[in-house]
Design an enzyme around this catalytic site. Structure first.
Site, PDB file in Angstrom:
ATOM      1  N   ASP A  31     -33.045  -3.215   7.154  1.00  0.00           N
ATOM      2  CA  ASP A  31     -31.687  -3.417   6.748  1.00  0.00           C
ATOM      3  C   ASP A  31     -30.837  -4.292   7.705  1.00  0.00           C
ATOM      4  O   ASP A  31     -31.186  -4.574   8.674  1.00  0.00           O
ATOM      5  CB  ASP A  31     -30.938  -2.134   6.891  1.00  0.00           C
ATOM      6  CG  ASP A  31     -29.864  -1.962   5.807  1.00  0.00           C
ATOM      7  OD1 ASP A  31     -30.058  -1.316   5.086  1.00  0.00           O
ATOM      8  OD2 ASP A  31     -28.799  -2.567   6.046  1.00  0.00           O
ATOM      9  N   THR A  83     -27.179  -4.506  -6.364  1.00  0.00           N
ATOM     10  CA  THR A  83     -26.877  -5.364  -7.457  1.00  0.00           C
ATOM     11  C   THR A  83     -25.372  -5.211  -8.139  1.00  0.00           C
ATOM     12  O   THR A  83     -25.428  -4.731  -9.030  1.00  0.00           O
ATOM     13  CB  THR A  83     -28.121  -5.572  -8.525  1.00  0.00           C
ATOM     14  OG1 THR A  83     -27.932  -4.224  -9.036  1.00  0.00           O
ATOM     15  CG2 THR A  83     -29.308  -6.246  -8.010  1.00  0.00           C
ATOM     16  N   ARG A 151     -34.197   6.090 -10.782  1.00  0.00           N
ATOM     17  CA  ARG A 151     -33.519   6.904 -11.477  1.00  0.00           C
ATOM     18  C   ARG A 151     -32.745   8.140 -11.149  1.00  0.00           C
ATOM     19  O   ARG A 151     -32.402   9.070 -12.018  1.00  0.00           O
ATOM     20  CB  ARG A 151     -34.479   7.319 -12.851  1.00  0.00           C
ATOM     21  CG  ARG A 151     -35.113   5.999 -13.352  1.00  0.00           C
ATOM     22  CD  ARG A 151     -36.603   6.615 -14.285  1.00  0.00           C
ATOM     23  NE  ARG A 151     -36.307   6.504 -15.518  1.00  0.00           N
ATOM     24  CZ  ARG A 151     -37.031   6.799 -16.725  1.00  0.00           C
ATOM     25  NH1 ARG A 151     -38.308   7.359 -16.044  1.00  0.00           N
ATOM     26  NH2 ARG A 151     -36.795   6.724 -17.932  1.00  0.00           N
ATOM     27  N   VAL A 152     -32.623   8.382  -9.951  1.00  0.00           N
ATOM     28  CA  VAL A 152     -32.364   9.440  -9.257  1.00  0.00           C
ATOM     29  C   VAL A 152     -30.817   9.700  -9.477  1.00  0.00           C
ATOM     30  O   VAL A 152     -29.897   8.895  -9.217  1.00  0.00           O
ATOM     31  CB  VAL A 152     -32.763   9.518  -7.740  1.00  0.00           C
ATOM     32  CG1 VAL A 152     -34.180   9.795  -7.711  1.00  0.00           C
ATOM     33  CG2 VAL A 152     -32.171   8.378  -6.993  1.00  0.00           C
ATOM     34  N   LYS A 203     -34.053   1.057 -17.891  1.00  0.00           N
ATOM     35  CA  LYS A 203     -33.147   1.463 -16.962  1.00  0.00           C
ATOM     36  C   LYS A 203     -31.683   1.017 -17.430  1.00  0.00           C
ATOM     37  O   LYS A 203     -30.918   1.957 -17.149  1.00  0.00           O
ATOM     38  CB  LYS A 203     -33.430   0.688 -15.517  1.00  0.00           C
ATOM     39  CG  LYS A 203     -32.369   0.608 -14.420  1.00  0.00           C
ATOM     40  CD  LYS A 203     -32.206   2.287 -13.938  1.00  0.00           C
ATOM     41  CE  LYS A 203     -30.965   2.372 -13.221  1.00  0.00           C
ATOM     42  NZ  LYS A 203     -31.100   3.538 -12.705  1.00  0.00           N
ATOM     43  N   HIS A 241     -25.461  22.498 -32.052  1.00  0.00           N
ATOM     44  CA  HIS A 241     -26.388  21.948 -33.111  1.00  0.00           C
ATOM     45  C   HIS A 241     -27.587  21.386 -32.446  1.00  0.00           C
ATOM     46  O   HIS A 241     -27.291  20.789 -31.297  1.00  0.00           O
ATOM     47  CB  HIS A 241     -25.652  20.834 -33.805  1.00  0.00           C
ATOM     48  CG  HIS A 241     -26.289  20.063 -34.805  1.00  0.00           C
ATOM     49  ND1 HIS A 241     -27.708  19.328 -34.448  1.00  0.00           N
ATOM     50  CD2 HIS A 241     -26.082  20.021 -36.111  1.00  0.00           C
ATOM     51  CE1 HIS A 241     -28.055  18.821 -35.554  1.00  0.00           C
ATOM     52  NE2 HIS A 241     -27.316  19.238 -36.651  1.00  0.00           N
ATOM     53  N   ARG A 243     -29.605  18.891 -32.341  1.00  0.00           N
ATOM     54  CA  ARG A 243     -29.775  17.345 -32.025  1.00  0.00           C
ATOM     55  C   ARG A 243     -28.510  16.888 -31.705  1.00  0.00           C
ATOM     56  O   ARG A 243     -28.288  15.602 -31.528  1.00  0.00           O
ATOM     57  CB  ARG A 243     -30.271  16.766 -33.268  1.00  0.00           C
ATOM     58  CG  ARG A 243     -31.610  17.068 -33.581  1.00  0.00           C
ATOM     59  CD  ARG A 243     -32.316  16.546 -34.877  1.00  0.00           C
ATOM     60  NE  ARG A 243     -31.776  16.837 -35.834  1.00  0.00           N
ATOM     61  CZ  ARG A 243     -31.947  18.160 -36.587  1.00  0.00           C
ATOM     62  NH1 ARG A 243     -32.684  18.769 -36.053  1.00  0.00           N
ATOM     63  NH2 ARG A 243     -31.241  18.587 -37.554  1.00  0.00           N
ATOM     64  N   CYS A 257     -23.369   2.870 -10.846  1.00  0.00           N
ATOM     65  CA  CYS A 257     -24.254   2.500 -11.528  1.00  0.00           C
ATOM     66  C   CYS A 257     -23.899   2.309 -13.172  1.00  0.00           C
ATOM     67  O   CYS A 257     -23.933   1.346 -13.681  1.00  0.00           O
ATOM     68  CB  CYS A 257     -25.316   3.542 -11.561  1.00  0.00           C
ATOM     69  SG  CYS A 257     -26.004   3.779 -10.119  1.00  0.00           S
TER      70      CYS A 257
HETATM   71  N1  SAJ Z   1     -19.108  11.329 -16.420  1.00  0.00           N
HETATM   72  C1  SAJ Z   1     -18.071  12.010 -17.311  1.00  0.00           C
HETATM   73  N2  SAJ Z   1     -18.526  12.716 -18.345  1.00  0.00           N
HETATM   74  C2  SAJ Z   1     -19.801  13.128 -18.375  1.00  0.00           C
HETATM   75  C3  SAJ Z   1     -20.813  12.687 -17.606  1.00  0.00           C
HETATM   76  C4  SAJ Z   1     -20.262  11.907 -16.472  1.00  0.00           C
HETATM   77  O1  SAJ Z   1     -16.862  11.430 -17.305  1.00  0.00           O
HETATM   78  O2  SAJ Z   1     -20.116  13.770 -19.315  1.00  0.00           O
HETATM   79  C5  SAJ Z   1     -18.701  10.406 -15.327  1.00  0.00           C
HETATM   80  C6  SAJ Z   1     -18.961  11.134 -13.799  1.00  0.00           C
HETATM   81  O3  SAJ Z   1     -17.855  11.836 -13.470  1.00  0.00           O
HETATM   82  C7  SAJ Z   1     -18.995   9.773 -12.999  1.00  0.00           C
HETATM   83  C8  SAJ Z   1     -19.699   8.913 -13.956  1.00  0.00           C
HETATM   84  O4  SAJ Z   1     -19.418   9.512 -15.367  1.00  0.00           O
HETATM   85  O5  SAJ Z   1     -17.526   9.498 -12.813  1.00  0.00           O
HETATM   86  C9  SAJ Z   1     -21.362   9.041 -13.862  1.00  0.00           C
HETATM   87  O6  SAJ Z   1     -21.755  10.174 -13.256  1.00  0.00           O
HETATM   88  P1  SAJ Z   1     -23.275  10.389 -13.814  1.00  0.00           P
HETATM   89  O7  SAJ Z   1     -23.300  11.862 -13.298  1.00  0.00           O
HETATM   90  O8  SAJ Z   1     -23.435  10.424 -15.321  1.00  0.00           O
HETATM   91  O9  SAJ Z   1     -24.244   9.397 -13.060  1.00  0.00           O
HETATM   92  P2  SAJ Z   1     -24.476   8.698 -11.716  1.00  0.00           P
HETATM   93  O10 SAJ Z   1     -23.910   7.376 -11.833  1.00  0.00           O
HETATM   94  O11 SAJ Z   1     -24.142   9.805 -10.702  1.00  0.00           O
HETATM   95  O12 SAJ Z   1     -26.086   8.544 -11.998  1.00  0.00           O
HETATM   96  C10 SAJ Z   1     -26.504   7.758 -13.088  1.00  0.00           C
HETATM   97  C11 SAJ Z   1     -27.645   8.668 -13.571  1.00  0.00           C
HETATM   98  N3  SAJ Z   1     -28.010   7.925 -14.784  1.00  0.00           N
HETATM   99  C12 SAJ Z   1     -28.456   8.887 -15.837  1.00  0.00           C
HETATM  100  O13 SAJ Z   1     -28.099  10.034 -15.795  1.00  0.00           O
HETATM  101  C13 SAJ Z   1     -28.865   8.056 -17.106  1.00  0.00           C
HETATM  102  C14 SAJ Z   1     -29.002   8.468 -12.389  1.00  0.00           C
HETATM  103  O14 SAJ Z   1     -30.101   9.009 -12.994  1.00  0.00           O
HETATM  104  C15 SAJ Z   1     -29.187   6.927 -12.377  1.00  0.00           C
HETATM  105  O15 SAJ Z   1     -30.215   6.929 -11.409  1.00  0.00           O
HETATM  106  C16 SAJ Z   1     -28.073   6.588 -11.463  1.00  0.00           C
HETATM  107  O16 SAJ Z   1     -26.947   6.596 -12.647  1.00  0.00           O
HETATM  108  C17 SAJ Z   1     -28.337   5.082 -11.408  1.00  0.00           C
HETATM  109  O17 SAJ Z   1     -28.303   4.823 -10.018  1.00  0.00           O
HETATM  110  O18 SAJ Z   1     -28.432   4.169 -11.915  1.00  0.00           O
END
Ligand code: SAJ
Length: 419
Positions: A31, A83, A151-152, A203, A241, A243, A257
């Site tokens: 780092d 990034t 993807r965590v 991604k 539902h 789906r 992200c």
């Molecule tokens: N949020 C909403 N409504 C929702 C879900 C989330 O307003 O229904 C908001 C959250 O409060 C937050 C933001 O969206 O402000 C993002 O939160 P999140 O929990 O959806 O996602 P992150 O940013 O913590 O992590 C995401 C994850 N991506 C997905 O679930 C597709 C994670 O798996 C990725 O690894 C991460 O981005 C990343 O590093 O890219």
């Protein structure tokens, strides 16, 4: 592949380096930040994440993880640097560039370089590989290159690092297979091989899917407010539902992200990526909408004080990057509101954070911005007594409406209209 050099010890690099070290690899964590080197070198993570302390401690104690500010020769290199996004909404690849350049002098025939950082489609092939080619090794034949996105989920990083499926995009099949060998050593999920650009797009689309769906939920919230119905009930019932999976409305989308990654697609396709761009704009507007509701709830109060509850970008994490709280607090202060912000997790924030009592003291309105579990258990009877006006706005649906009303609060929930 016995020795791995991990470049970037942030939210992804540090857990990855520690997991690899605990799985028997010799790991060199690199780092550029000396404070991080010092802390991690002492077995202390610089980020809060369940289980990480134990993991870092044992990685360092075992001698399998060492940390430095320059790379060294290894069998494989994993680049996990940020990034970020520029002001004009383009991917800033400067950290990827300097990380790649820093390893060029150490590259040997047969080495593998993996990029984990979220990147615009084409980065591994057209940006990273040309830099690595300066080693004079033939890409794909003498030097193997792959893209393997992380993807965590923050708050569950360690669990997901091991349990989630991984997508690996090799610049050649052999590159992908070599990368798979490393991830197989610690991953319990499935591993899927593809090409690098497909993996980059996978991604980006995962996070874009989420952003677009959150925008849909935020739009739905506005419609239900006008209709005088409750969006949360609509969502709950529609999701019965098999789906349908409507997301939740809120004060906006934060983190490093989801509010960033969709722009990497828009950057490539400014004309074609219409829905993606509009969703970004809808979500970015949410803090302004919350501000408007606060204004209407406090319109007759002189010099209103607002208690902001939760400045992290989501519940139960200490990360405030791109948090909707930043924009909302800016708007409130610009419009002469007195702001007192509280967060049980965040330590460093743009403005001073105060205790819960301090935030509620003399406040005219409290607004819940993060769905921290702590806020589900607020003692609103006692906290309400500290307020000048008992008004509360819930942007996350964490409060118990019945209880709040019994305590004599004026209550609003985002997405819930009043006829
Ligand atoms: N949020 C909403 N409504 C929702 C879900 C989330 O307003 O229904 C908001 C959250 O409060 C937050 C933001 O969206 O402000 C993002 O939160 P999140 O929990 O959806 O996602 P992150 O940013 O913590 O992590 C995401 C994850 N991506 C997905 O679930 C597709 C994670 O798996 C990725 O690894 C991460 O981005 C990343 O590093 O890219």
């Amino acid at each position: 592949m016995k020795k791995i050099c991990v470049i970037g010890l942030g939210y992804i690099g540090l857990p990855t380096a520690s997991v690899l070290a605990n799985h028997g690899f010799k790991v060199v964590g690199v780092d550029i930040n000396n404070e991080i080197i010092l802390k991690v070198g002492n077995g202390e993570p610089h980020i809060k994440e369940p289980g990480l302390r134990t993991l870092v401690e044992s990685a360092i104690k075992s001698g399998n993880l060492i940390v430095k500010n320059v790379p060294e020769e290894a069998d494989a290199f994993i680049i996990a640097v940020p990034t970020p996004i520029t002001k004009d909404k383009r991917a800033d690849l400067s950290y990827v560039k300097s990380a790649a350049e820093s390893i060029v002098p150490y590259l040997k025939k047969g080495n593998l370089v993996i990029l984990e950082s979220t990147s615009p489609p084409g980065t591994t092939e057209h940006f990273l590989s040309p830099i690595l080619a300066k080693s004079n090794l033939k890409i794909g034949e003498e030097l193997f290159v792959a893209y393997c996105p992380e993807r965590v989920l923050p708050g569950k990083i360690l669990k997901e690092l091991i349990g989630n499926d991984r997508v690996i995009g090799g610049i050649t099949l052999e590159s992908g297979l070599k990368a798979k060998e490393i991830y197989l050593s610690f991953i319990e999920g499935n591993i899927y091989l593809t090409d690098a650009t497909t993996a980059e797009m996978v991604k980006l689309m995962e996070n874009t899917y989420r952003d677009v769906n959150i925008a849909l939920a935020n739009e739905l919230a506005g419609l239900c407010e006008d209709l005088g119905i409750n969006a949360w009930e609509v969502i709950e019932l529609a999701n019965k539902h098999p789906r349908v999976n409507l997301h939740k409305p809120g004060p906006g989308v934060g983190g490093h992200c989801i509010p960033v990654d969709p722009w990497f697609i828009v950057e490539k396709f400014p004309e074609k990526a219409k829905l993606i761009k509009q969703s970004r704009e809808i979500n970015d507007h949410q803090p302004h909408k919350v501000f408007e509701i606060i204004c209407s709830m406090t319109k007759d109060i002189p010099n209103p004080k607002v208690a902001v509850l939760g400045v992290s970008f989501k519940g139960n994490v200490d990360d405030a990057r791109e948090s909707p709280a930043i924009e909302l607090i800016k708007l409130l202060k610009k419009n002469n509101f007195i702001v007192a912000a509280h967060d049980p997790y965040v330590e460093n924030f743009e403005c001073e954070l105060v205790s819960l009592e301090e935030a509620f003291k003399g406040a005219d309105l409290a607004v819940v911005l993060a769905d921290h579990d702590d806020y589900r258990r607020l003692n609103l009877r006692e906290l309400g007594m500290l307020m000048r006006h008992k008004k509360i706005l819930d942007t996350r649906h964490v409060l118990n409406e019945g209880l709040i009303l019994t305590e004599g609060f004026i209550y609003r929930l985002i997405g819930k209209g009043r006829i």
